[in-house]
Design an enzyme around this catalytic site. Structure first.
Site, PDB file in Angstrom:
ATOM      1  N   GLU A   1       9.423   2.451  10.946  1.00 39.96           N
ATOM      2  CA  GLU A   1      10.485   3.445  10.850  1.00 39.96           C
ATOM      3  C   GLU A   1       9.789   4.793  10.845  1.00 39.96           C
ATOM      4  O   GLU A   1       8.984   5.071   9.957  1.00 39.96           O
ATOM      5  CB  GLU A   1      11.200   3.276   9.506  1.00 39.96           C
ATOM      6  CG  GLU A   1      12.610   2.768   9.505  1.00 39.96           C
ATOM      7  CD  GLU A   1      13.423   3.003  10.734  1.00 39.96           C
ATOM      8  OE1 GLU A   1      13.775   1.995  11.355  1.00 39.96           O
ATOM      9  OE2 GLU A   1      13.730   4.145  11.101  1.00 39.96           O
TER      10      GLU A   1
ATOM     11  N   VAL B   1       1.132   7.863  12.956  1.00 39.95           N
ATOM     12  CA  VAL B   1       0.531   6.670  12.347  1.00 39.95           C
ATOM     13  C   VAL B   1       1.226   5.405  12.848  1.00 39.95           C
ATOM     14  O   VAL B   1       0.577   4.410  13.187  1.00 39.95           O
ATOM     15  CB  VAL B   1       0.577   6.763  10.802  1.00 39.95           C
ATOM     16  CG1 VAL B   1       0.079   5.474  10.168  1.00 39.95           C
ATOM     17  CG2 VAL B   1      -0.239   7.944  10.306  1.00 39.95           C
ATOM     18  N   GLY B   2       2.548   5.440  12.925  1.00 40.90           N
ATOM     19  CA  GLY B   2       3.320   4.273  13.376  1.00 40.90           C
ATOM     20  C   GLY B   2       2.914   3.843  14.774  1.00 40.90           C
ATOM     21  O   GLY B   2       2.713   2.654  15.038  1.00 40.90           O
TER      22      GLY B   2
ATOM     23  N   CYS C   1      13.329  11.741   6.757  1.00 40.92           N
ATOM     24  CA  CYS C   1      13.366  11.464   8.202  1.00 40.92           C
ATOM     25  C   CYS C   1      14.772  11.649   8.728  1.00 40.92           C
ATOM     26  O   CYS C   1      14.975  11.791   9.922  1.00 40.92           O
ATOM     27  CB  CYS C   1      12.760  10.118   8.575  1.00 40.92           C
ATOM     28  SG  CYS C   1      13.084   8.812   7.444  1.00 40.92           S
TER      29      CYS C   1
ATOM     30  N   GLY D   1       6.840   5.852   7.978  1.00 37.12           N
ATOM     31  CA  GLY D   1       5.979   7.033   7.887  1.00 37.12           C
ATOM     32  C   GLY D   1       6.015   7.822   9.172  1.00 37.12           C
ATOM     33  O   GLY D   1       6.988   7.747   9.933  1.00 37.12           O
ATOM     34  N   SER D   2       4.937   8.534   9.435  1.00 39.69           N
ATOM     35  CA  SER D   2       4.938   9.452  10.573  1.00 39.69           C
ATOM     36  C   SER D   2       4.856   8.691  11.891  1.00 39.69           C
ATOM     37  O   SER D   2       4.349   7.568  11.963  1.00 39.69           O
ATOM     38  CB  SER D   2       3.754  10.406  10.470  1.00 39.69           C
ATOM     39  OG  SER D   2       2.558   9.699  10.734  1.00 39.69           O
TER      40      SER D   2
ATOM     41  N   LYS E   1       0.880  -1.183   0.000  1.00 39.27           N
ATOM     42  CA  LYS E   1       0.000   0.000   0.000  1.00 39.27           C
ATOM     43  C   LYS E   1       0.912   1.226   0.000  1.00 39.27           C
ATOM     44  O   LYS E   1       1.411   1.647   1.030  1.00 39.27           O
ATOM     45  CB  LYS E   1      -0.879  -0.029   1.263  1.00 39.27           C
ATOM     46  CG  LYS E   1      -2.204   0.695   1.150  1.00 39.27           C
ATOM     47  CD  LYS E   1      -2.137   2.161   0.775  1.00 39.27           C
ATOM     48  CE  LYS E   1      -1.969   3.102   1.925  1.00 39.27           C
ATOM     49  NZ  LYS E   1      -1.844   4.522   1.531  1.00 39.27           N
TER      50      LYS E   1
ATOM     51  N   GLU F   1       9.396  17.030  15.250  1.00 45.49           N
ATOM     52  CA  GLU F   1       9.767  16.874  13.839  1.00 45.49           C
ATOM     53  C   GLU F   1       8.919  17.809  12.987  1.00 45.49           C
ATOM     54  O   GLU F   1       7.694  17.813  13.094  1.00 45.49           O
ATOM     55  CB  GLU F   1       9.557  15.429  13.385  1.00 45.49           C
ATOM     56  CG  GLU F   1      10.067  15.204  11.979  1.00 45.49           C
ATOM     57  CD  GLU F   1       9.925  13.759  11.512  1.00 45.49           C
ATOM     58  OE1 GLU F   1       8.847  13.176  11.703  1.00 45.49           O
ATOM     59  OE2 GLU F   1      10.888  13.228  10.940  1.00 45.49           O
TER      60      GLU F   1
HETATM   61  C1  UN1 Z   1      14.063   8.913   4.687  1.00 43.30           C
HETATM   62  O1  UN1 Z   1      14.401  10.039   5.003  1.00 43.30           O
HETATM   63  O2  UN1 Z   1      12.921   8.527   4.925  1.00 43.30           O
HETATM   64  O3  UN1 Z   1      19.819   8.431   4.235  1.00 43.30           O
HETATM   65  C2  UN1 Z   1      14.985   8.000   3.968  1.00 43.30           C
HETATM   66  C3  UN1 Z   1      19.093   9.109   3.495  1.00 43.30           C
HETATM   67  C4  UN1 Z   1      18.408   8.431   2.337  1.00 43.30           C
HETATM   68  C5  UN1 Z   1      17.160   7.769   2.794  1.00 43.30           C
HETATM   69  C6  UN1 Z   1      16.276   8.630   3.623  1.00 43.30           C
HETATM   70  N1  UN1 Z   1      19.292   7.471   1.741  1.00 43.30           N
HETATM   71  O4  UN1 Z   1      18.948  10.298   3.651  1.00 43.30           O
END
Ligand code: UN1
Length: 496
Positions: free
Chosen positions: A250, A232-233, A284, A228-229, A175, A385
Site C-alpha cells: 500500500e 520502497v514498495g 496516504c 509505506g512509500s 518490523k 506525493e
Molecule cells: C494512511 O493514510 O496511511 O482513511 C491511512 C484514513 C485513515 C487511515 C489512513 N483511516 O484516512
C-alpha cells in the site's frame, strides 16, 4: 531515564545481537527521547523467523473462534489503555492528541472486527455432480508473514496487518517503522497480555534498509505486507519478483477533492482543510489537490486560505493545537523543497510556505499550512506525493473537466466530491479512478469494516482492513475438499 524497549522473539523480550540501540524522538521537541529500541541485524531476523515458523505448527490448529477471543480481549485492553496509547502516538509521531486517540480507536475497531471474523472465515458448500460425494471450500492460513509498517498511523496500521494475520492462523515477524517503534511495541505488549501465544508475533526493530529488506527477502516466509512509500514498495516488489511470495504494498496517493459550483462552500472548505492538514498532511489519503469549479474558484481559495492561516500549529499534546509537526527533518526538508518547486513552476502561494522556527517551534519540525492556487495539472506539486501540509488548488471548467484532472494521476487511492446535485455525485462516484470515493466528505477517514486500498501506483496485491476483498484475502488461501462417501470409485465428468 529513557526506557529501553526490546525485540520480541519466541516470547522473549531481548536486545539485538548487535548490542546497539536507536533512539525514537518526539518530532515536536527533539530533546524528548521517547525510548530506545534495538538496532537489529539479519541474525535477529533469522531468529525471529524460526520462532514464527516453530509457533505456526500449533497456532494454525487453534480454532479460529479461540484466536478471535484473544483479539476480543486485546480490544478491551486497548480501550483500557487508550489514553496512554493516544498520548504516546502524539508524542512519538506528532499528530494532535484527538488524532492520536483516533489512531488507537482504529486499532480497537479492527480488533473487535477481526475478533468476530474468528467466528466467520466462511467457505462454501456446493452440491456434487455425483451421488454420495460432497464439495466444499475452506479458508486456511498460509504460514509466516513479514509485516512492515509506516510511522504515520503508528498503532492503526500495525493493527490492520497483525490482527487479520493472526486471526487467520498465521505467525508473523513485524518490523515497525524506526520512527514510531514505541507505539508498535506497546501494541504488541497488549496483544501478548491478551493471550497471544509465544512465537505467534515476533517483532524486530531496526532500519528498513537492513532489517526490512532482509526480512522481506527471507527464504522462510510466505508473504509480505508492506505499507509505506512508493519508492520502497516498488523496490520490494522488484526484489521479491520470482521469490514466489504473497506480496501486498500500500503506497502513495495524490488524492483529489472536486468542489462543484453547487457545493455547500462552507462544508467544502472545512472538508478541504481537514483533508489537507489533518495529520499535517502525512496520510496516504491526504487531500493534496483541490479541483474547483471556475464559478466558485475565487470564493473557495479565499475561504480556504483564510481558514488555513488561522490553524493553530504546535505540539499536538497541547490543548487547542490544530496541526502538529512533520515527522522528522528529512521530511520537513522534502516538503520545503516542494514549496520552492511550486513557486518556481509558477503556482501562486496564497498562504503559508515557511518553516516555523521561533520560540518552541525551534525544538521541532514545523511548517505553516500552505495553500497554492492557480496550480496546473502538469506542475510537480500537482503530480508528486508531498506528504506534508501543502495543498494545490486547480481550476476546472465543469464536472467532466474536473474528473479528467482528478484521474490524470499515477496514483489512485482516494477521491472526493462536494456537490448538492445527485447526478454530479453519482457521475463522480462512477468515473473517479480510485479505490475509495467520498461524497460530501474529504479524502480521509476510511472505516475498517470495508477494504482499504487503491489502484494504479498506489497499491499492488491485496487490500487492507475488513470486509469482502479486505486483508483476509491476503492472509488466507482457499482449499477445496471433495469427499466421497459412496463406497465406490466414482469418476467425475465420466459417470453420474
Ligand atoms: C494512511 O493514510 O496511511 O482513511 C491511512 C484514513 C485513515 C487511515 C489512513 N483511516 O484516512
Amino acid at each position: 531515564m529513557t526506557k529501553a524497549y526490546k525485540n520480541l522473539i519466541g516470547g522473549v523480550w531481548k536486545d539485538s545481537v548487535s548490542g546497539k540501540v536507536r533512539e525514537s524522538i518526539n518530532p515536536a521537541d527533539t530533546s524528548d527521547v521517547v525510548g530506545t529500541v534495538p538496532d537489529s541485524t539479519s541474525t535477529d531476523v533469522d531468529e525471529a523467523v524460526s520462532a514464527a515458523r516453530a509457533a505456526y505448527k500449533s497456532w494454525r490448529l487453534v480454532p479460529a473462534p479461540k484466536r478471535g477471543e484473544i483479539l476480543y480481549r486485546a480490544a478491551e485492553l486497548l480501550i483500557k489503555n487508550k489514553d496512554e496509547l493516544g498520548r504516546l502516538a502524539t508524542r512519538e509521531m506528532g499528530k494532535i492528541l484527538p488524532e492520536g486517540l483516533g489512531d488507537v480507536q482504529e486499532a480497537i475497531d479492527m480488533a473487535y472486527f477481526m475478533a468476530g471474523e474468528g467466528r466467520r472465515l466462511e467457505g462454501q458448500t456446493v452440491p456434487s455432480e455425483l451421488v454420495g460425494k460432497d464439495c466444499k471450500s475452506v479458508r486456511e492460513p498460509i504460514g509466516v508473514f513479514a509485516l512492515i509498517t509506516p510511522w504515520n498511523f503508528p498503532t492503526a496500521i500495525p493493527s490492520w496487518k497483525l490482527l487479520p494475520a493472526i486471526v487467520s492462523g498465521n505467525c508473523v515477524v513485524f518490523k515497525p517503522s524506526s520512527d514510531t517503534p514505541v507505539c508498535a511495541t506497546r501494541l504488541v505488549e497488549i496483544l501478548m497480555e491478551a493471550g497471544v501465544p509465544e512465537g505467534v508475533i515476533n517483532m524486530v526493530h531496526g532500519s528498513g534498509s537492513i532489517v526490512g529488506a532482509y526480512l522481506a527477502g527471507h527464504h522462510d516466509i510466505e508473504g509480505i505486507s508492506f505499507t509505506g512509500s512508493s519508492a520502497v514498495g516498488e523496490e520490494l516488489v522488484k526484489s521479491c519478483a520470482g521469490l514466489d511470495k504473497e506480496i501486498s504494498c500500500e503506497m502513495g496517493g495524490k488524492n483529489p477533492i472536486i468542489v462543484m459550483d453547487d457545493a455547500r462552500l462552507d462544508l467544502a472548505i472545512e472538508g478541504a482543510l481537514w483533508g489537507a492538514f489533518g495529520t499535517t498532511g502525512q496520510r496516504c489519503t491526504a487531500a493534496s489537490r483541490i479541483i474547483v469549479h471556475e464559478k466558485v474558484y475565487d470564493r473557495f481559495i479565499e475561504g480556504l486560505a483564510k481558514a488555513a492561516s488561522k490553524l493553530k500549529v504546535g505540539d499536538g499534546l497541547k490543548d487547542g493545537t490544530e496541526m502538529g509537526p512533520l515527522i522528522h527533518k528529512i521530511q520537513m526538508q522534502k516538503v520545503l523543497e516542494y514549496i520552492e518547486i511550486g513557486k518556481k513552476q509558477g503556482a501562486r502561494l496564497i498562504t503559508g510556505g515557511r518553516q516555523l522556527t521561533e520560540g518552541d517551534y525551534a525544538k521541532g519540525f514545523f511548517i505553516e499550512p500552505t495553500v497554492f492556487a492557480d496550480v496546473t495539472p502538469d506542475m510537480r506539486i500537482a503530480r508528486e506525493e508531498i506528504f506534508g501540509p501543502v495543498v494545490s488548488v486547480i481550476k476546472a471548467k465543469d464536472l467532466t473537466d474536473a474528473i479528467n484532472i482528478a484521474n490524470d494521476s499515477d496514483y489512485g487511492l482516494s477521491a472526493a466530491i462536494f456537490s448538492q446535485d445527485v447526478n454530479n455525485c453519482a457521475t463522480a462516484e462512477r468515473d473517479l479512478e480510485t479505490g475509495i470515493v467520498y461524497i460530501n466528505a474529504p479524502t480521509i477517514g476510511a472505516e475498517i469494516q470495508l477494504p482499504f486500498g487503491g489502484i494504479k501506483k498506489t497499491g499492488t496485491g491485496h487490500k487492507e482492513a475488513g470486509g469482502r476483498g479486505g486483508a483476509l484475502d491476503m492472509f488466507l488461501h482457499w482449499k477445496v475438499i471433495y469427499r466421497d462417501f459412496s463406497g465406490k470409485l466414482q469418476k467425475a465428468q465420466i459417470e453420474g
